[in-house]
Design a protein around this motif. Sequence first.
Motif, PDB file in Angstrom:
ATOM      1  N   GLN A 113      17.949  -1.642   0.443  1.00 41.47           N
ATOM      2  CA  GLN A 113      17.770  -1.882  -0.987  1.00 41.47           C
ATOM      3  C   GLN A 113      17.130  -3.255  -1.233  1.00 41.47           C
ATOM      4  O   GLN A 113      16.147  -3.384  -1.970  1.00 41.47           O
ATOM      5  N   VAL A 114      17.686  -4.283  -0.582  1.00 41.75           N
ATOM      6  CA  VAL A 114      17.158  -5.634  -0.820  1.00 41.75           C
ATOM      7  C   VAL A 114      15.749  -5.774  -0.249  1.00 41.75           C
ATOM      8  O   VAL A 114      14.875  -6.414  -0.856  1.00 41.75           O
ATOM      9  N   ALA A 115      15.492  -5.151   0.882  1.00 44.74           N
ATOM     10  CA  ALA A 115      14.142  -5.229   1.454  1.00 44.74           C
ATOM     11  C   ALA A 115      13.130  -4.575   0.517  1.00 44.74           C
ATOM     12  O   ALA A 115      12.017  -5.072   0.321  1.00 44.74           O
ATOM     13  N   THR A 116      13.557  -3.448  -0.088  1.00 45.87           N
ATOM     14  CA  THR A 116      12.673  -2.741  -1.021  1.00 45.87           C
ATOM     15  C   THR A 116      12.421  -3.585  -2.268  1.00 45.87           C
ATOM     16  O   THR A 116      11.276  -3.772  -2.694  1.00 45.87           O
ATOM     17  N   ASP A 117      13.509  -4.104  -2.840  1.00 47.40           N
ATOM     18  CA  ASP A 117      13.367  -4.920  -4.063  1.00 47.40           C
ATOM     19  C   ASP A 117      12.446  -6.105  -3.823  1.00 47.40           C
ATOM     20  O   ASP A 117      11.557  -6.411  -4.625  1.00 47.40           O
ATOM     21  N   PHE A 118      12.686  -6.757  -2.694  1.00 45.77           N
ATOM     22  CA  PHE A 118      11.946  -7.989  -2.408  1.00 45.77           C
ATOM     23  C   PHE A 118      10.470  -7.686  -2.147  1.00 45.77           C
ATOM     24  O   PHE A 118       9.575  -8.412  -2.585  1.00 45.77           O
ATOM     25  N   LYS A 119      10.224  -6.575  -1.462  1.00 40.22           N
ATOM     26  CA  LYS A 119       8.827  -6.186  -1.241  1.00 40.22           C
ATOM     27  C   LYS A 119       8.125  -5.910  -2.564  1.00 40.22           C
ATOM     28  O   LYS A 119       6.983  -6.332  -2.775  1.00 40.22           O
ATOM     29  N   LEU A 120       8.818  -5.214  -3.451  1.00 37.38           N
ATOM     30  CA  LEU A 120       8.202  -4.915  -4.749  1.00 37.38           C
ATOM     31  C   LEU A 120       7.903  -6.212  -5.500  1.00 37.38           C
ATOM     32  O   LEU A 120       6.862  -6.357  -6.148  1.00 37.38           O
ATOM     33  N   TRP A 121       8.823  -7.175  -5.369  1.00 38.64           N
ATOM     34  CA  TRP A 121       8.636  -8.458  -6.067  1.00 38.64           C
ATOM     35  C   TRP A 121       7.445  -9.212  -5.479  1.00 38.64           C
ATOM     36  O   TRP A 121       6.584  -9.703  -6.214  1.00 38.64           O
ATOM     37  N   VAL A 122       7.392  -9.287  -4.178  1.00 39.27           N
ATOM     38  CA  VAL A 122       6.290 -10.003  -3.511  1.00 39.27           C
ATOM     39  C   VAL A 122       4.957  -9.311  -3.799  1.00 39.27           C
ATOM     40  O   VAL A 122       3.931  -9.963  -4.031  1.00 39.27           O
ATOM     41  N   ARG A 123       5.004  -7.987  -3.835  1.00 39.89           N
ATOM     42  CA  ARG A 123       3.767  -7.242  -4.119  1.00 39.89           C
ATOM     43  C   ARG A 123       3.222  -7.594  -5.507  1.00 39.89           C
ATOM     44  O   ARG A 123       2.020  -7.788  -5.686  1.00 39.89           O
ATOM     45  N   ASP A 124       4.120  -7.717  -6.479  1.00 37.09           N
ATOM     46  CA  ASP A 124       3.704  -8.148  -7.825  1.00 37.09           C
ATOM     47  C   ASP A 124       3.068  -9.533  -7.788  1.00 37.09           C
ATOM     48  O   ASP A 124       2.102  -9.813  -8.499  1.00 37.09           O
ATOM     49  N   GLN A 125       3.633 -10.407  -6.962  1.00 37.97           N
ATOM     50  CA  GLN A 125       3.084 -11.765  -6.863  1.00 37.97           C
ATOM     51  C   GLN A 125       1.706 -11.763  -6.234  1.00 37.97           C
ATOM     52  O   GLN A 125       0.827 -12.527  -6.634  1.00 37.97           O
ATOM     53  N   LEU A 126       1.523 -10.903  -5.237  1.00 33.03           N
ATOM     54  CA  LEU A 126       0.195 -10.810  -4.611  1.00 33.03           C
ATOM     55  C   LEU A 126      -0.825 -10.329  -5.643  1.00 33.03           C
ATOM     56  O   LEU A 126      -1.959 -10.827  -5.695  1.00 33.03           O
ATOM     57  N   ASP A 127      -0.398  -9.403  -6.499  1.00 31.05           N
ATOM     58  CA  ASP A 127      -1.307  -8.925  -7.546  1.00 31.05           C
ATOM     59  C   ASP A 127      -1.620 -10.044  -8.546  1.00 31.05           C
ATOM     60  O   ASP A 127      -2.763 -10.210  -8.970  1.00 31.05           O
ATOM     61  N   ALA A 128      -0.598 -10.818  -8.892  1.00 36.21           N
ATOM     62  CA  ALA A 128      -0.813 -11.935  -9.828  1.00 36.21           C
ATOM     63  C   ALA A 128      -1.717 -12.993  -9.198  1.00 36.21           C
ATOM     64  O   ALA A 128      -2.564 -13.592  -9.870  1.00 36.21           O
ATOM     65  N   CYS A 129      -1.536 -13.176  -7.908  1.00 33.67           N
ATOM     66  CA  CYS A 129      -2.357 -14.125  -7.158  1.00 33.67           C
ATOM     67  C   CYS A 129      -3.820 -13.704  -7.176  1.00 33.67           C
ATOM     68  O   CYS A 129      -4.721 -14.522  -7.328  1.00 33.67           O
ATOM     69  N   GLU A 130      -4.034 -12.426  -6.999  1.00 36.85           N
ATOM     70  CA  GLU A 130      -5.400 -11.895  -7.026  1.00 36.85           C
ATOM     71  C   GLU A 130      -6.049 -12.174  -8.382  1.00 36.85           C
ATOM     72  O   GLU A 130      -7.179 -12.664  -8.456  1.00 36.85           O
ATOM     73  N   THR A 131      -5.297 -11.920  -9.456  1.00 36.09           N
ATOM     74  CA  THR A 131      -5.816 -12.174 -10.803  1.00 36.09           C
ATOM     75  C   THR A 131      -6.128 -13.661 -10.998  1.00 36.09           C
ATOM     76  O   THR A 131      -7.182 -14.024 -11.528  1.00 36.09           O
ATOM     77  N   GLY A 132      -5.205 -14.507 -10.549  1.00 38.37           N
ATOM     78  CA  GLY A 132      -5.388 -15.950 -10.703  1.00 38.37           C
ATOM     79  C   GLY A 132      -6.579 -16.462  -9.919  1.00 38.37           C
ATOM     80  O   GLY A 132      -7.347 -17.309 -10.402  1.00 38.37           O
ATOM     81  N   LEU A 133      -6.744 -15.957  -8.708  1.00 32.79           N
ATOM     82  CA  LEU A 133      -7.871 -16.383  -7.874  1.00 32.79           C
ATOM     83  C   LEU A 133      -9.196 -15.933  -8.477  1.00 32.79           C
ATOM     84  O   LEU A 133     -10.173 -16.691  -8.492  1.00 32.79           O
ATOM     85  N   LEU A 134      -9.221 -14.706  -9.002  1.00 36.18           N
ATOM     86  CA  LEU A 134     -10.461 -14.219  -9.610  1.00 36.18           C
ATOM     87  C   LEU A 134     -10.849 -15.074 -10.813  1.00 36.18           C
ATOM     88  O   LEU A 134     -12.018 -15.418 -11.000  1.00 36.18           O
ATOM     89  N   ALA A 135      -9.858 -15.455 -11.602  1.00 32.89           N
ATOM     90  CA  ALA A 135     -10.136 -16.298 -12.778  1.00 32.89           C
ATOM     91  C   ALA A 135     -10.678 -17.657 -12.342  1.00 32.89           C
ATOM     92  O   ALA A 135     -11.622 -18.190 -12.944  1.00 32.89           O
ATOM     93  N   LEU A 136     -10.087 -18.211 -11.302  1.00 31.14           N
ATOM     94  CA  LEU A 136     -10.551 -19.515 -10.804  1.00 31.14           C
ATOM     95  C   LEU A 136     -11.971 -19.399 -10.238  1.00 31.14           C
ATOM     96  O   LEU A 136     -12.831 -20.261 -10.495  1.00 31.14           O
TER      97      LEU A 136
END
Length: 459
Positions: A113-136
């Motif tokens: 359960q925790v591995a799944t939750d944490f992966k989903l959280w990190v995956r969201d961050q990677l997506d946010a990172c992609e958006t932030g990098l594209l803007a920069l």
Amino acid sequence: TSNAMWGGRFADGPDAIMEAINASIGFDQRMAAQDIAGSRAHAAMLEATGILEASDVKAIREGLLTVLSEIETGSFQFSTALEDIHMNVEARLKEIIGEPAGRLHTGRSRNDQVATDFKLWVRDQLDACETGLLALIRALLAQAEAGADWVMPGFTHLQTAQPVTWGHHMMAYVEMFGRDLSRVRDARARMNTSPLGAAALAGTSFPIDRHMTAEALGFDAPAANSLDAVSDRDFALEFLGTASICAMHLSRFAEELVIWSSAQFRFVTLSDRFSTGSSIMPQKKNPDAAELIRAKVGRIFGANTALMMVMKGLPLAYSKDMQEDKEQVFDAADNLMLALAAMQGMVSDMTANRESLAAAAGAGFSTATDLADWLVRVAGLPFRDAHHITGSLVALAEKKGCDLPDLSLEDMQSAHTGITRDVFDVLGVENSVNSRTSYGGTAPDQVRHQIARWKEITG
Ligand code: ARG
């Protein structure tokens, strides 16, 4: 009083210190949405596979939405005694729906359960990172396009080396952040397998469908080995490694902005919106955002090192050490996103001072290499000899207190008789940058070619 989840085996409750060191609810409540999404997918699967009754699953899935809205609106009472987000959510679900809540954990463990939750959280961050990098990257492309042919000094050892173009310098960072973008995408693709259903470590005897939950949660496939699935924190480390390299790039650029915005350089003017003043010195306009961005790499790389150290000695499968993964990743993610946004704001707002850049571009004998190249090309000298002759002319100019183009033809010929008046054509900085047309070179045409390529890549 003994624990509600495992009290059967226990006569006594935990010491207060035990509770303090053990509880993660203070930070892992940030994964509430992921936890509830994972539980809802798990419950739907338990119904589809006939493991649970439809009526129980309906109560569970609706109850979980109620819990989520309580958390989102801030009315949820988090309990340290309930240790973590997983047990807080389940306990509240029990209060709301009663007995069916106890069936949710069938064929599942907190480890998957925790591995799944944490992966989903990190995956969201990677997506946010992609958006932030594209803007920069887009902000850098705009700067590069505006000043594709503006001359400035290029440095090695922070000593004037050869003239380059402003656009070329901006595009160097586009390449760096472009590699960060590709690392983010690679990390996301590699991490996207679902641990859910690995259970405690060995899988389960219930006829669960891990493919179904994987798909429901947007994973490409279930993780193939249940031991690995609950032990793996590579995805968090890859995020931190990627974040560290990106933060390092941000830090190098921030350092340049600090130097460039100083009164001694005046290469750029930072906007008021991204500067601060001094409480005592009225003239001051400080590049605090750049300095803080420069500092962020310390904590992000620290998080990377910390988690590497946590993981390196752990036997398979889950150990409680792994609970220490989250604060590091949360802190690194928060600060990386902030740094990306601040850098994008600064770059969008800043003004490059074309005149200061041009004045500095010609100083420091920046076209000495052009003179040496001319001696090779026109006078047919070996490069080493040309280097030596040019060096003597730089020394002469230095003695006279002038720049290379200010030397007379007679001065030039005193170093080598074959020098003609044509040599002065190559001593200008514009000529210098225009001549560097090799692929990836600083010539404005090359720079514009790279801008066009990146515009296509980034849409
Ligand atoms: N709070 C725990 C963590 O963050 C959840 C997993 C606990 N599992 C266990 N077997 N104690 O890692």
